[in-house]
Enzyme design. Structure first.
Site, short mmCIF file in Angstrom:
data_model
loop_
_atom_site.label_atom_id
_atom_site.label_comp_id
_atom_site.label_asym_id
_atom_site.label_seq_id
_atom_site.Cartn_x
_atom_site.Cartn_y
_atom_site.Cartn_z
N PHE A 1 0.85 -1.19 0.00
CA PHE A 1 0.00 0.00 0.00
C PHE A 1 0.89 1.24 0.00
O PHE A 1 1.74 1.39 0.88
CB PHE A 1 -0.94 0.04 1.21
CG PHE A 1 -1.89 1.21 1.13
CD1 PHE A 1 -3.07 1.14 0.40
CD2 PHE A 1 -1.57 2.43 1.74
CE1 PHE A 1 -3.92 2.22 0.28
CE2 PHE A 1 -2.42 3.53 1.62
CZ PHE A 1 -3.59 3.43 0.89
N ASP B 1 9.18 2.85 1.86
CA ASP B 1 7.98 3.55 2.30
C ASP B 1 7.83 3.29 3.80
O ASP B 1 7.34 2.25 4.22
CB ASP B 1 6.77 3.04 1.52
CG ASP B 1 5.47 3.70 1.96
OD1 ASP B 1 5.45 4.34 3.03
OD2 ASP B 1 4.46 3.56 1.24
N LYS C 1 2.45 9.50 8.36
CA LYS C 1 1.55 9.25 9.48
C LYS C 1 1.96 9.83 10.85
O LYS C 1 1.33 10.76 11.32
CB LYS C 1 1.28 7.75 9.60
CG LYS C 1 0.42 7.24 8.43
CD LYS C 1 -0.10 5.85 8.67
CE LYS C 1 -1.21 5.50 7.71
NZ LYS C 1 -0.78 5.02 6.39
C1 PLP Z 1 -1.08 5.29 4.99
C2 PLP Z 1 -0.01 4.90 4.05
C3 PLP Z 1 0.25 5.65 2.88
C4 PLP Z 1 -0.64 6.79 2.43
O1 PLP Z 1 -0.59 7.85 3.27
P1 PLP Z 1 -1.68 9.05 3.11
O2 PLP Z 1 -1.24 10.05 4.12
O3 PLP Z 1 -3.03 8.46 3.40
O4 PLP Z 1 -1.59 9.54 1.72
C5 PLP Z 1 1.33 5.28 2.11
N1 PLP Z 1 2.12 4.25 2.45
C6 PLP Z 1 1.90 3.51 3.55
C7 PLP Z 1 2.82 2.39 3.90
C8 PLP Z 1 0.82 3.80 4.39
O5 PLP Z 1 0.59 3.04 5.47
#
Ligand code: PLP
Length: 395
Positions: A137, A222, A251
């Site tokens: 994700f 990420d 986050k």
């Molecule tokens: C939540 C998340 C995102 C997206 O972040 P947003 O602030 O909602 O755009 C991207 N990568 C990972 C691993 C995430 O958990």
């Protein structure tokens, strides 16, 4: 407004991308939340791994208040004092030499993907292709939803960005096959979050790092969910003994104030030049001040030691529950990023825990996810375990 009144307005005026929700939460303190009808909850979700220091942490609140009275926004047409302070702290505590700021995870990944492309284009060897993992994700913008290796998120949004391919996570051979000459970067989560809290085998990232180096592609990690202390280290890749070329954060960075960041080495940063990327709100005084206050707390070794001890207790007790209940297939995770794979759908369990005053959520249909504030206590863990025991035991 009470919950019913809030729900009515929502249903009338807000685009329905989130569906029906049970709660309207109106107040928080530490790991406690209260709804619009005055009921108290223990928060094991932290707004999807965001409020790492707990809700309304006094240091962050003070920083927001102070900055709100001083200057909220000016744009990146001017130097921004809290932003440069934030960049300095991030450099001090990571491999990265330089940072770009934005508003969240998708924007941070979008910046990383653009930087990787431009880096190779600037070198005169364009290779726009990207490899990501299945069940990953990375966000919901067109580029990051393409990078997200889950077909359900692509449905109805095609065509996706060209040049992105997906490999099974935790499979170095598949990755090696996928890195063809057009590939310029590999984008991976150190622990997959939304895809079901999947922890790779020891040594996987060492192999990934070596492969990327040998094949001349950039490694982008990420750390939007895994970063900022979530796994018990400031950044999850510290467990793997490697450093990426680019890392994205969001986050937990502002403890709830929206901010995202992309960090990279000096060499890779040269891929961007004046005018090649920008963000109106990125790293503005308010969000940067919140992030400086948040990071100042997160880098304290006592906090990471606390995460390690509370996490050990949590896993210990969850494994006891797994031994007691057949419905639990596996308990996995790292630090306070915890997934419990169940043999059945977890939605009813999430609902029953909520009725018992515990807020948590799913990570896919079969995985119950706990990503609480990092400041939860041993007592909080025992409370959750007691309630989960009750729910699974059919109380
Ligand atoms: C939540 C998340 C995102 C997206 O972040 P947003 O602030 O909602 O755009 C991207 N990568 C990972 C691993 C995430 O958990």
């Amino acid at each position: 407004m009470n919950t019913a009144e809030i729900r009515e307005l929502n249903d009338k005026h807000v685009i329905n991308t989130y569906g029906a929700r049970k709660l309207a939460l109106v107040r928080g303190q530490g790991a406690k939340l209260w709804d619009a009808d005055g009921r108290e909850y223990l928060d094991m979700f932290a707004g999807i791994a965001v409020a790492n220091l707990g809700h309304c942490h006094p240091k962050v609140t003070e920083a927001i208040q102070r900055q709100a009275e001083t200057l909220v926004h000016v744009s990146n047409l001017y130097y921004i004092e809290p932003q440069v302070e934030l960049a300095r702290i991030l450099c001090e505590h990571s491999f990265a030499d330089r940072w770009f700021f934005c508003n969240g995870g998708a924007e941070a990944n979008e910046a990383a993907m653009k930087l990787a492309r431009r880096y190779w284009a600037q070198k005169g060897t364009p290779k726009p292709g990207l490899v990501t993992a299945q069940q990953s994700f990375h966000g919901r913008t067109m580029a990051t939803v393409t990078a997200t290796g889950q077909p359900k998120y692509h449905d109805g949004f095609g065509p996706m960005l060209p040049g992105v391919s997906y490999v099974p996570y935790n499979d170095p051979d598949a990755l090696e096959q996928a890195i063809t000459p057009e590939i310029g970067a590999v984008l991976l989560e150190p622990v997959q979050g939304e895809g079901g809290v999947r922890v790779p085998d020891d040594g996987y990232f060492r192999q990934v790092r070596d492969l990327c180096k040998a094949k001349g592609v950039l490694l982008i990690l990420d750390e939007v969910q895994t970063g900022l202390g979530r796994t018990g280290r400031l950044f999850a890749h510290e467990y793997d003994g490697i450093v990426p070329d680019i890392m994205t954060l969001a986050k937990g960075l502002g403890n709830g104030v929206p901010i995202g960041a992309m960090g990279c080495t000096e060499e890779v940063a040269s891929g961007f030049s004046v005018g090649s990327h920008a963000c109106t709100f990125g790293g503005n005084p308010l969000s940067s001040a919140a992030a400086v206050a948040t990071l100042t707390e997160l880098v304290k070794p006592e906090l990471m030691a606390h995460v390690a001890s509370v996490s050990a207790r949590f896993f210990d007790k969850l494994n006891q529950l797994a031994a007691k209940y057949d419905t639990i297939a596996e308990v996995r995770g790292r630090g306070l990023m915890i997934g419990i794979e169940m043999k059945d759908a977890v939605a009813p369990v999430v609902g029953k825990l909520l009725d018992a005053g515990i807020i948590c959520g799913p990570a896919g249909p079969n995985v119950l996810r706990f990503v609480p504030p990092l400041i939860i206590t041993a007592d909080d863990v025992d409370t959750v375990i007691g309630k989960l025991d009750g729910v699974l035991g059919g109380e």
